[in-house]
Design a protein around this motif. Sequence first.
Motif, PDB file in Angstrom:
ATOM      1  N   CYS A 197      -3.589   9.507   4.111  1.00  0.00           N
ATOM      2  CA  CYS A 197      -4.159  10.645   3.985  1.00  0.00           C
ATOM      3  C   CYS A 197      -4.130  11.068   2.401  1.00  0.00           C
ATOM      4  N   ASN A 198      -2.832  10.557   1.850  1.00  0.00           N
ATOM      5  CA  ASN A 198      -2.840  10.898   0.332  1.00  0.00           C
ATOM      6  C   ASN A 198      -4.001  10.152  -0.417  1.00  0.00           C
ATOM      7  N   LYS A 199      -4.392   8.909   0.161  1.00  0.00           N
ATOM      8  CA  LYS A 199      -5.488   8.095  -0.717  1.00  0.00           C
ATOM      9  C   LYS A 199      -6.752   8.431  -0.395  1.00  0.00           C
ATOM     10  N   TYR A 200      -6.842   8.876   0.900  1.00  0.00           N
ATOM     11  CA  TYR A 200      -8.519   8.892   1.100  1.00  0.00           C
ATOM     12  C   TYR A 200      -8.929  10.334   1.664  1.00  0.00           C
ATOM     13  N   ARG A 201      -8.207  11.250   2.109  1.00  0.00           N
ATOM     14  CA  ARG A 201      -8.245  12.404   2.239  1.00  0.00           C
ATOM     15  C   ARG A 201      -8.127  13.567   1.391  1.00  0.00           C
ATOM     16  N   PRO A 202      -9.184  14.543   1.268  1.00  0.00           N
ATOM     17  CA  PRO A 202      -9.219  15.687   0.304  1.00  0.00           C
ATOM     18  C   PRO A 202      -8.074  16.737   0.381  1.00  0.00           C
ATOM     19  N   PRO A 203      -7.558  17.314  -0.658  1.00  0.00           N
ATOM     20  CA  PRO A 203      -6.470  18.125  -0.336  1.00  0.00           C
ATOM     21  C   PRO A 203      -6.626  19.188   0.437  1.00  0.00           C
ATOM     22  N   LEU A 204      -5.557  19.708   1.099  1.00  0.00           N
ATOM     23  CA  LEU A 204      -5.804  20.676   2.136  1.00  0.00           C
ATOM     24  C   LEU A 204      -6.260  22.035   1.706  1.00  0.00           C
ATOM     25  N   CYS A 205      -5.975  22.395   0.306  1.00  0.00           N
ATOM     26  CA  CYS A 205      -6.249  23.720  -0.243  1.00  0.00           C
ATOM     27  C   CYS A 205      -6.659  23.181  -1.651  1.00  0.00           C
TER      28      CYS A 205
ATOM     29  N   LEU B 221      11.444  12.164  18.192  1.00  0.00           N
ATOM     30  CA  LEU B 221      12.115  12.046  17.059  1.00  0.00           C
ATOM     31  C   LEU B 221      11.499  12.823  15.830  1.00  0.00           C
ATOM     32  N   LYS B 222      11.963  13.106  14.824  1.00  0.00           N
ATOM     33  CA  LYS B 222      11.855  14.113  13.826  1.00  0.00           C
ATOM     34  C   LYS B 222      11.477  13.406  12.435  1.00  0.00           C
ATOM     35  N   PRO B 223      10.501  13.021  11.831  1.00  0.00           N
ATOM     36  CA  PRO B 223      10.358  12.823  10.408  1.00  0.00           C
ATOM     37  C   PRO B 223      10.301  14.128   9.654  1.00  0.00           C
ATOM     38  N   MET B 224      10.808  14.002   8.444  1.00  0.00           N
ATOM     39  CA  MET B 224      11.073  15.270   7.766  1.00  0.00           C
ATOM     40  C   MET B 224       9.925  14.949   6.379  1.00  0.00           C
ATOM     41  N   MET B 225       9.068  15.942   6.397  1.00  0.00           N
ATOM     42  CA  MET B 225       7.788  16.024   5.683  1.00  0.00           C
ATOM     43  C   MET B 225       8.108  16.694   4.487  1.00  0.00           C
ATOM     44  N   VAL B 226       7.818  16.423   3.478  1.00  0.00           N
ATOM     45  CA  VAL B 226       7.870  17.047   2.052  1.00  0.00           C
ATOM     46  C   VAL B 226       6.605  17.003   1.342  1.00  0.00           C
ATOM     47  N   VAL B 227       5.950  18.040   1.289  1.00  0.00           N
ATOM     48  CA  VAL B 227       4.644  18.244   0.456  1.00  0.00           C
ATOM     49  C   VAL B 227       4.480  19.141  -0.544  1.00  0.00           C
ATOM     50  N   THR B 228       3.481  19.106  -1.307  1.00  0.00           N
ATOM     51  CA  THR B 228       3.224  20.247  -2.443  1.00  0.00           C
ATOM     52  C   THR B 228       2.344  21.042  -2.085  1.00  0.00           C
ATOM     53  N   THR B 229       2.149  22.079  -2.672  1.00  0.00           N
ATOM     54  CA  THR B 229       1.478  23.476  -2.384  1.00  0.00           C
ATOM     55  C   THR B 229      -0.125  23.372  -2.188  1.00  0.00           C
ATOM     56  N   THR B 230      -0.318  22.082  -2.433  1.00  0.00           N
ATOM     57  CA  THR B 230      -1.936  21.773  -2.124  1.00  0.00           C
ATOM     58  C   THR B 230      -2.002  20.856  -0.810  1.00  0.00           C
ATOM     59  N   GLY B 231      -0.869  20.479  -0.370  1.00  0.00           N
ATOM     60  CA  GLY B 231      -0.968  19.609   0.829  1.00  0.00           C
ATOM     61  C   GLY B 231      -0.776  18.181   0.377  1.00  0.00           C
ATOM     62  N   TYR B 232      -0.605  17.774  -0.733  1.00  0.00           N
ATOM     63  CA  TYR B 232      -0.225  16.368  -1.048  1.00  0.00           C
ATOM     64  C   TYR B 232       0.949  16.080  -0.629  1.00  0.00           C
TER      65      TYR B 232
ATOM     66  N   LEU C 139       3.075   7.091  -1.570  1.00  0.00           N
ATOM     67  CA  LEU C 139       4.151   7.924  -0.633  1.00  0.00           C
ATOM     68  C   LEU C 139       5.307   7.624  -0.885  1.00  0.00           C
ATOM     69  N   GLY C 140       6.379   8.459  -1.268  1.00  0.00           N
ATOM     70  CA  GLY C 140       7.571   8.457  -1.550  1.00  0.00           C
ATOM     71  C   GLY C 140       8.018   9.037  -3.064  1.00  0.00           C
ATOM     72  N   PHE C 141       9.143   9.699  -3.327  1.00  0.00           N
ATOM     73  CA  PHE C 141       9.241  10.274  -4.483  1.00  0.00           C
ATOM     74  C   PHE C 141       9.245   9.495  -5.819  1.00  0.00           C
TER      75      PHE C 141
ATOM     76  N   PHE D 278       0.639  -1.098   0.117  1.00  0.00           N
ATOM     77  CA  PHE D 278       0.041   0.075  -0.008  1.00  0.00           C
ATOM     78  C   PHE D 278       0.867   1.302   0.153  1.00  0.00           C
ATOM     79  N   VAL D 279       1.838   1.488   0.825  1.00  0.00           N
ATOM     80  CA  VAL D 279       2.659   2.799   1.107  1.00  0.00           C
ATOM     81  C   VAL D 279       3.342   3.013  -0.240  1.00  0.00           C
ATOM     82  N   PRO D 280       4.040   2.055  -0.768  1.00  0.00           N
ATOM     83  CA  PRO D 280       4.927   2.555  -1.981  1.00  0.00           C
ATOM     84  C   PRO D 280       4.058   2.903  -3.055  1.00  0.00           C
ATOM     85  N   HIS D 281       2.844   2.659  -3.255  1.00  0.00           N
ATOM     86  CA  HIS D 281       1.902   3.120  -4.150  1.00  0.00           C
ATOM     87  C   HIS D 281       1.184   4.745  -3.846  1.00  0.00           C
TER      88      HIS D 281
END
Length: 293
Positions: free
Chosen positions: A213-221, A74-85, A9-11, A4-7
């Motif tokens: 969140c990517n699969k089932y939640r709507p964009p943040l903006c 612990l610190k995960p580093m989050m990389v998102v687009t300008t729509t919140g994806y 999330l991830g670059f 599930f995750v590799p499809h």
Amino acid sequence: MTDFVPHNLGFQHISREDVIQKHTRELARNLLTSGFTTDPAILVLDGSYVYIQKSSNVTFARRSYSLYKHRPLLKPMMVVTTTGYIVSILGPYLSHSKNNDASILKHMIHCNTEELKTWLKEDDIFVVDRRFRDAGEILKDIGIRMEMPSFMPKGAKQLSTHDSNISRVVTKVRWVVEAANGRLKQWKYLEKTLPNTQIPFIGDYVRIVDALCNKYRPPLCNASDHDQSLAAKMLYLSKNVNSLLRRVDEEGLDRRSMLWVKVDADGVAPDFPRYDETDIRELTLGVYQLRMA
């Protein structure tokens, strides 16, 4: 983590072109690429926090203690687009003073995490906060633009008008990563202090949540019909002279002693402007200040 995750999330799960065409807000594109002939990928980066118990291992306890938050985490580093994806979440990393956000970004570039340097192209944009300032040189070496709020010069009491306006433009784009971090903490388990027996699995937990969140939640903006006009107005206003500051300096209003009186809306200030909600939105260029009020 296998099916599930590799499809989701991830670059490697999404192409650079899809990020540009489907997950880049028009407002951000107009604010940050005005005058550019290329159409770059715009990514927003920030570190999140997952709190853990104090460890009995002294070395690990020191390396996981955050001087900023005054507790182990612990610190995960989050990389998102300008729509919140959420493009990817890397780590988690230790949180001691030598492992700040800039050091984590340098590590990501040096190790080419998730083939990051292959995914990126020259003139792509990273939108970050001031804690990434020491990573500017390494990003410049690989051709990445770094957009960051301005720093106050030494000895100054406030930012100049130009620097303040640049900071506002960056903040208008960067807020989405804070909202994405907030969405992560909506999962009660990650909001609480995790027992140290769970530390080996924290990276998997945050990746599973972000993939959901990517699969089932709507964009943040979502894209808006007003994005283009709002960006044009912000860029126009950012280049204007600060007439109020000029008046304060010329008339010495900041050096005069003032006698303040309580204002009664019914009679003391009959000429004070009255704004409806539309006027206030035009004045603030957004909804944050309006919600705070």
